[in-house]
Design an enzyme around this catalytic site. Sequence first.
Site, short mmCIF file in Angstrom:
data_model
loop_
_atom_site.label_atom_id
_atom_site.label_comp_id
_atom_site.label_asym_id
_atom_site.label_seq_id
_atom_site.Cartn_x
_atom_site.Cartn_y
_atom_site.Cartn_z
N LYS A 13 0.81 -1.21 0.11
CA LYS A 13 0.06 -0.03 -0.13
C LYS A 13 0.90 1.31 -0.12
O LYS A 13 0.64 2.32 -0.75
CB LYS A 13 -1.02 0.26 1.10
CG LYS A 13 -1.88 -1.08 1.35
CD LYS A 13 -2.70 -0.92 2.58
CE LYS A 13 -1.97 -1.05 3.77
NZ LYS A 13 -1.63 -2.43 4.07
N ARG A 88 -9.55 1.34 8.48
CA ARG A 88 -9.19 -0.14 8.94
C ARG A 88 -10.68 -1.05 9.30
O ARG A 88 -10.63 -2.28 9.57
CB ARG A 88 -8.19 -0.18 10.01
CG ARG A 88 -7.01 0.19 9.48
CD ARG A 88 -5.85 -0.34 10.57
NE ARG A 88 -4.70 0.02 10.23
CZ ARG A 88 -3.49 -0.17 9.62
NH1 ARG A 88 -3.90 -1.71 9.19
NH2 ARG A 88 -2.31 0.13 9.41
N ARG A 127 12.04 -6.33 4.37
CA ARG A 127 11.93 -5.09 4.70
C ARG A 127 12.69 -4.51 6.10
O ARG A 127 13.60 -3.58 6.04
CB ARG A 127 10.45 -4.33 5.07
CG ARG A 127 10.28 -2.99 5.19
CD ARG A 127 8.96 -2.42 4.93
NE ARG A 127 7.98 -2.81 6.20
CZ ARG A 127 6.74 -2.76 6.00
NH1 ARG A 127 6.17 -2.13 5.18
NH2 ARG A 127 6.00 -3.19 7.00
N ARG A 139 11.53 -1.17 11.49
CA ARG A 139 10.19 -0.52 12.44
C ARG A 139 10.15 -1.65 13.55
O ARG A 139 10.33 -2.87 13.23
CB ARG A 139 9.04 -0.63 11.37
CG ARG A 139 9.12 0.47 10.28
CD ARG A 139 8.00 0.37 9.30
NE ARG A 139 6.84 -0.12 9.72
CZ ARG A 139 5.82 -0.18 8.55
NH1 ARG A 139 5.88 0.40 7.49
NH2 ARG A 139 4.61 -0.74 8.89
N ARG A 150 -0.99 -8.68 13.18
CA ARG A 150 -1.48 -7.84 12.51
C ARG A 150 -2.44 -8.40 11.44
O ARG A 150 -3.44 -7.85 11.12
CB ARG A 150 -0.48 -6.87 11.92
CG ARG A 150 0.23 -6.12 12.97
CD ARG A 150 1.28 -5.22 12.39
NE ARG A 150 0.84 -4.08 11.53
CZ ARG A 150 1.50 -3.71 10.47
NH1 ARG A 150 3.00 -3.99 10.34
NH2 ARG A 150 0.83 -2.59 9.76
#
Length: 192
Positions: A13, A88, A127, A139, A150
């Site tokens: 996204k 969301r 990532r 992160r 998640r």
Amino acid sequence: MRLVMLGPPGAGKGTQGQRLSERFNVPQLSTGDMLRAAVKAESPVGIAAKSVMDAGGLVGDDIVVGCVAERLQQSDAVDGFILDGFPRTVAQAVSLDKLLLSRRLCLTAVIELLVDEELLVKRVEQRAQDALNNGQSPRSDDTPETIRKRMASYRENTVVLSNFYHNQNRLIPINGMGAVDQVTVDILEALS
């Protein structure tokens, strides 16, 4: 152009939102980035959000909706925006619709990136590794355990948005499993 980017964590996204932002000259507004900035600044919202985010949960609607409403009032978002990571939940989508309606606006479309969950875990791990390789800290939510939490939260809370936006004739499903450039081409073709 007023777009919402839907898809599970790690679906692309942010990447596609950035590309669309440049293409249509509108800001990409990532609630995740807004919340991470608040956490980094140790603002009251950031402190409240940090423990929830680190555990892989979703920050409460009141905090997120308020953050988005303030951001949409800024001058660079007047001619359009791309929302990444918001809404969301159906409650957030209803709040967004009400906010836009109060300004006599509506969404142009909702892009849903469809991807395989196991690929997502690998993407998030990559990532995090890329951040380390570049001398950056990954992160805090880029761990396999957190991404699985998640994903479960996404399935439980967010997937119903597909039906919500499908019923509004705004949903555009896109195969997010291809190469980044091909996904961008597919989105642009669907929007044209």
